[in-house]
Design a protein around this motif. Structure first.
Motif, PDB file in Angstrom:
ATOM      1  N   PHE A  39      14.255  14.423 -15.424  1.00 49.28           N
ATOM      2  CA  PHE A  39      14.625  14.108 -14.047  1.00 49.28           C
ATOM      3  C   PHE A  39      14.240  15.285 -13.172  1.00 49.28           C
ATOM      4  N   ASP A  40      13.435  15.020 -12.134  1.00 50.22           N
ATOM      5  CA  ASP A  40      13.015  16.099 -11.247  1.00 50.22           C
ATOM      6  C   ASP A  40      12.473  15.504  -9.955  1.00 50.22           C
ATOM      7  N   MET A  41      12.304  16.387  -8.956  1.00 48.19           N
ATOM      8  CA  MET A  41      11.669  15.947  -7.716  1.00 48.19           C
ATOM      9  C   MET A  41      10.249  15.479  -8.006  1.00 48.19           C
ATOM     10  N   ALA A  42       9.826  14.418  -7.327  1.00 53.61           N
ATOM     11  CA  ALA A  42       8.488  13.872  -7.536  1.00 53.61           C
ATOM     12  C   ALA A  42       7.433  14.826  -6.987  1.00 53.61           C
ATOM     13  N   ASP A  43       6.262  14.830  -7.631  1.00 51.82           N
ATOM     14  CA  ASP A  43       5.152  15.651  -7.134  1.00 51.82           C
ATOM     15  C   ASP A  43       4.452  14.933  -5.973  1.00 51.82           C
ATOM     16  N   GLU A  44       3.531  15.623  -5.334  1.00 54.95           N
ATOM     17  CA  GLU A  44       2.853  15.078  -4.141  1.00 54.95           C
ATOM     18  C   GLU A  44       2.124  13.777  -4.452  1.00 54.95           C
ATOM     19  N   GLU A  45       1.530  13.718  -5.641  1.00 55.61           N
ATOM     20  CA  GLU A  45       0.770  12.516  -6.005  1.00 55.61           C
ATOM     21  C   GLU A  45       1.701  11.309  -6.111  1.00 55.61           C
ATOM     22  N   THR A  46       2.874  11.507  -6.712  1.00 53.59           N
ATOM     23  CA  THR A  46       3.838  10.405  -6.847  1.00 53.59           C
ATOM     24  C   THR A  46       4.370   9.984  -5.482  1.00 53.59           C
ATOM     25  N   VAL A  47       4.666  10.964  -4.628  1.00 53.80           N
ATOM     26  CA  VAL A  47       5.148  10.649  -3.282  1.00 53.80           C
ATOM     27  C   VAL A  47       4.132   9.791  -2.536  1.00 53.80           C
ATOM     28  N   LYS A  48       2.882  10.149  -2.639  1.00 55.70           N
ATOM     29  CA  LYS A  48       1.843   9.384  -1.933  1.00 55.70           C
ATOM     30  C   LYS A  48       1.710   7.971  -2.495  1.00 55.70           C
ATOM     31  N   ALA A  49       1.869   7.834  -3.822  1.00 55.63           N
ATOM     32  CA  ALA A  49       1.781   6.511  -4.439  1.00 55.63           C
ATOM     33  C   ALA A  49       2.937   5.621  -3.996  1.00 55.63           C
ATOM     34  N   VAL A  50       4.107   6.211  -3.793  1.00 57.26           N
ATOM     35  CA  VAL A  50       5.294   5.449  -3.428  1.00 57.26           C
ATOM     36  C   VAL A  50       5.320   5.118  -1.939  1.00 57.26           C
ATOM     37  N   THR A  51       4.875   6.062  -1.109  1.00 55.33           N
ATOM     38  CA  THR A  51       4.997   5.892   0.344  1.00 55.33           C
ATOM     39  C   THR A  51       3.694   5.535   1.033  1.00 55.33           C
ATOM     40  N   GLY A  52       2.588   5.899   0.416  1.00 57.63           N
ATOM     41  CA  GLY A  52       1.302   5.703   1.080  1.00 57.63           C
ATOM     42  C   GLY A  52       0.996   6.789   2.085  1.00 57.63           C
ATOM     43  N   ALA A  53       1.798   7.865   2.083  1.00 58.81           N
ATOM     44  CA  ALA A  53       1.630   8.937   3.056  1.00 58.81           C
ATOM     45  C   ALA A  53       1.862  10.285   2.383  1.00 58.81           C
ATOM     46  N   PRO A  54       1.427  11.382   3.012  1.00 58.81           N
ATOM     47  CA  PRO A  54       1.687  12.704   2.453  1.00 58.81           C
ATOM     48  C   PRO A  54       3.184  13.027   2.488  1.00 58.81           C
ATOM     49  N   VAL A  55       3.561  14.108   1.809  1.00 56.23           N
ATOM     50  CA  VAL A  55       4.948  14.572   1.838  1.00 56.23           C
ATOM     51  C   VAL A  55       5.370  14.858   3.272  1.00 56.23           C
ATOM     52  N   GLY A  56       6.580  14.439   3.645  1.00 56.97           N
ATOM     53  CA  GLY A  56       7.093  14.713   4.985  1.00 56.97           C
ATOM     54  C   GLY A  56       7.244  13.481   5.849  1.00 56.97           C
ATOM     55  N   PHE A  57       6.734  12.323   5.366  1.00 62.49           N
ATOM     56  CA  PHE A  57       6.797  11.110   6.192  1.00 62.49           C
ATOM     57  C   PHE A  57       7.418   9.926   5.437  1.00 62.49           C
ATOM     58  N   PRO A 101      12.737   4.692   4.102  1.00 60.46           N
ATOM     59  CA  PRO A 101      13.173   3.567   3.269  1.00 60.46           C
ATOM     60  C   PRO A 101      12.530   2.230   3.608  1.00 60.46           C
ATOM     61  N   VAL A 102      11.981   2.100   4.796  1.00 57.63           N
ATOM     62  CA  VAL A 102      11.446   0.811   5.223  1.00 57.63           C
ATOM     63  C   VAL A 102      10.092   0.569   4.559  1.00 57.63           C
ATOM     64  N   GLY A 103      10.063  -0.397   3.645  1.00 59.91           N
ATOM     65  CA  GLY A 103       8.816  -0.753   2.975  1.00 59.91           C
ATOM     66  C   GLY A 103       8.406   0.189   1.861  1.00 59.91           C
ATOM     67  N   ILE A 104       9.277   1.080   1.435  1.00 60.73           N
ATOM     68  CA  ILE A 104       8.918   2.021   0.373  1.00 60.73           C
ATOM     69  C   ILE A 104       8.765   1.281  -0.952  1.00 60.73           C
ATOM     70  N   LYS A 105       7.810   1.705  -1.777  1.00 60.64           N
ATOM     71  CA  LYS A 105       7.522   1.042  -3.049  1.00 60.64           C
ATOM     72  C   LYS A 105       8.050   1.910  -4.196  1.00 60.64           C
ATOM     73  N   THR A 106       9.341   1.785  -4.458  1.00 62.05           N
ATOM     74  CA  THR A 106       9.978   2.594  -5.496  1.00 62.05           C
ATOM     75  C   THR A 106      10.738   1.697  -6.457  1.00 62.05           C
ATOM     76  N   ASP A 107      10.946   2.197  -7.669  1.00 59.30           N
ATOM     77  CA  ASP A 107      11.658   1.384  -8.671  1.00 59.30           C
ATOM     78  C   ASP A 107      13.145   1.267  -8.337  1.00 59.30           C
ATOM     79  N   ILE A 108      13.728   2.352  -7.854  1.00 56.88           N
ATOM     80  CA  ILE A 108      15.163   2.371  -7.543  1.00 56.88           C
ATOM     81  C   ILE A 108      15.357   2.974  -6.158  1.00 56.88           C
ATOM     82  N   LEU A 109      16.161   2.329  -5.316  1.00 51.56           N
ATOM     83  CA  LEU A 109      16.468   2.843  -3.987  1.00 51.56           C
ATOM     84  C   LEU A 109      17.981   3.033  -3.894  1.00 51.56           C
ATOM     85  N   LEU A 110      18.410   4.292  -3.720  1.00 54.13           N
ATOM     86  CA  LEU A 110      19.824   4.637  -3.612  1.00 54.13           C
ATOM     87  C   LEU A 110      20.126   5.046  -2.176  1.00 54.13           C
TER      88      LEU A 110
END
Length: 564
Positions: free
Chosen positions: A312-330, A333-342
């Protein structure tokens, strides 16, 4: 003392970081072998044994029965409970000459469960509580603070086995009461607080914490009632929000603005108005956590919400981009593509938040739950100083603490996994209901020193000091002084006191400094006033000494020992 194997140090060891580590090294209680690995010298071992005896007496009084298990555990046992992989790199693993896997025990739940499942068969043999005082091993990533966070340490671990949850509660309360007596007898100022069960598992746990600035745990205390909890466990209360109409969602261009501080300046508002999105990797899943911009995530609460997780750890930049479609910082929750949303409960109960738009250089204003996003709502943040106590509503405070004991309600976590069952009066087979109870013996020593010290050294409580009384002839070459000292030393031992005679051929000042550094509670000095039939009596906790006649000495010592 002239024959004792010990050396003291005048200077602070270069690698010692905290008071207990410094004083244990300087007083000759421990010697370092490697990072996080220490040898206990005669004075240090003597104190360990005194704490062990207190623990043993109270455990026996509470109905515990002592055994001793091997420190080497076969992998098959720990694989039965699923912890062989769960423990990860902290577990010391080894192979024998036949390439079979073993480990050095970090804790012994599986071993005790295995013993009981093979020996206990019916309800008539329950309840039972067995314990051991044993060395444990954990390959700490960063051993530090001497024996406070070591890779090898002495621990008392006990395990109760009951026929039902009512019995488990009774055993748990029994151990809770015993632990209070143990730490009171050790002279500690401590607090029992709610805690997370961590890798041990189970349905509830309590930590015994000693307040200390060098403690590695943050502990929440109520300013009014008895509520206390480890920060990992402390319940966050949702603040009342002023009702407002939900506004229409609005996408806003925010060029090169990523951090909460920059966003606060851009939107002219504070962090409470933002819903920040933190993205984690939990094994092979991605997890997004939504909480207020001015809050800190509580990763223990998050992991507990996910369930069993190893990596368990913070996601890397590549994972963030895959989930959000954007670089880190943007991220948002709206339209995010993640397995679990808390979703933290403050976000679910608030209105019109500003979030990332999952698009570079854009944010969204007026985002609301559940209209614009949905997920699992819960408490996923750290509480903060001054917030309301979940019990009485008074302000809470947060302090550092050292964990010296931890008790768990395990339920059937291990008994079901390992088929530790019993037959009830109706012939039905049921899993035993378990409890687990640990005390860090060596860590308790460090915690006591952190509470009991001054610029001259350790100030042990009498009951765990390596010696209760030091008898010091000022001039060992003076035959009368030495004979008088030896007589006092012998008589005090005959009265049952733990006494050391400092018969070294050293200056009186050297002796006094060593005795203060070691922390012996009472010092009797035999000097020139012996010709008047007097000796000098000094307590380690006081700066001044008192002249006393030899006739008064023994009654005075007897009365003193009742108060120390």
């Amino acid at each position: 003392m002239s024959k004792m194997f010990f050396t003291t140090m005048k200077e602070t060891p270069s690698d010692a970081e905290i008071t207990s580590h410094i004083l244990m090294m300087r007083a000759g209680l421990i010697k370092k072998t490697a990072s996080g690995i220490y040898n206990y010298m005669p004075l240090g071992l003597k104190t360990i044994k005194k704490i062990e005896n207190i623990v043993r007496e109270e455990m026996n009084r509470a109905g515990g029965q002592e055994i001793l298990c091997s420190a080497i555990i076969p992998s098959e046992l720990i694989e039965e409970s699923g912890r062989w992989s769960l423990y990860g790199d902290e577990m010391f693993r080894l192979k024998d000459r036949h390439s079979r896997d073993f480990c050095l025990g970090p804790t012994h739940e599986e071993v005790f469960t295995d013993i009981i499942r093979n020996e206990i068969k019916t309800y008539k043999q329950l309840p039972i509580n067995i314990y051991q005082i044993q060395t444990k091993y954990r390959d700490e990533r960063r051993p530090r603070f001497g024996i406070m966070r070591a890779r090898e340490f002495v621990m008392k671990d006990a395990y109760s086995f009951d026929r039902d949850f009512e019995g488990q509660d009774s055993s748990f309360q029994n151990m809770y009461d015993a632990y209070n007596k143990i730490f009171e007898r050790c002279g500690l100022e401590f607090k029992a607080v709610e805690a997370d069960s961590g890798a041990i598992g189970g349905v509830g746990s309590v930590e015994f914490m000693v307040k200390s600035e060098v403690g590695e745990d943050a502990v929440v205390f109520c300013s009014n009632c008895d509520y206390g909890a480890n920060l990992e466990k402390a319940q966050a209360i949702v603040q009342e929000h002023i009702g407002e109409d939900k506004k229409i969602i609005e996408k806003i261009h925010t060029p090169a603005i990523r951090s909460i501080e920059e966003l606060c300046d851009f939107f002219s508002c504070d962090g409470a108005k933002f819903a920040k999105t933190l993205i984690y990797k939990a094994d092979d899943k991605t997890v997004a956590v939504i909480l207020r911009g001015d809050r800190e995530a509580n990763e223990i609460k998050i992991k507990n919400a996910i369930g069993t997780v190893i990596d368990f750890d913070m996601a890397d930049e590549e994972t963030v981009k895959a989930v959000t479609g954007a670089p880190v910082g943007f991220a948002g929750p709206v339209g995010i593509k993640t397995d679990i949303l808390l979703i933290d409960q403050e976000i679910a109960n608030g209105f019109n938040f500003i979030t990332g738009a999952n698009e570079e250089d854009y944010h969204i204003a007026n985002v609301n739950y559940p209209e614009d996003f949905d997920g699992v709502v819960g408490d996923f943040r750290n509480v903060e100083e001054g917030e309301a106590c979940p019990v009485c509503g008074s302000p809470i405070t947060i302090a550092r603490g050292i964990e010296v004991g931890h008790i768990f309600k395990l339920g059937t976590r291990y008994s079901e996994a390992m088929n530790c069952n019993f037959t009830d009066e109706n012939g039905k087979i049921n899993p035993m209901v378990m409890g687990c109870y640990g005390i860090g013996i060596t860590r308790t020593i460090a915690a006591i020193i952190e509470q009991y010290n001054d610029e001259f050294g350790i100030k042990w409580p009498r009951q765990i000091a390596p010696f209760e009384i030091a008898v010091v002839p000022v001039m060992t070459k003076d035959e009368d002084q030495l004979k008088a000292a030896e007589k006092i030393y012998t008589q005090l031992m005959d009265l049952g006191y733990d006494v050391i005679l400092d018969d070294r051929n050293e200056r009186a000042g050297v002796k006094f400094k060593d005795i203060d550094l070691i922390g012996i509670p009472v010092r009797i000095t035999i000097g020139k006033k012996l010709k008047e039939g007097k000796v000098e009596l000094k307590l380690r906790t006081e700066s001044e000494s008192t002249d006393i006649t030899l006739d008064e000495l023994y009654p005075k010592i007897e009365n003193l020992m009742k108060t120390l």
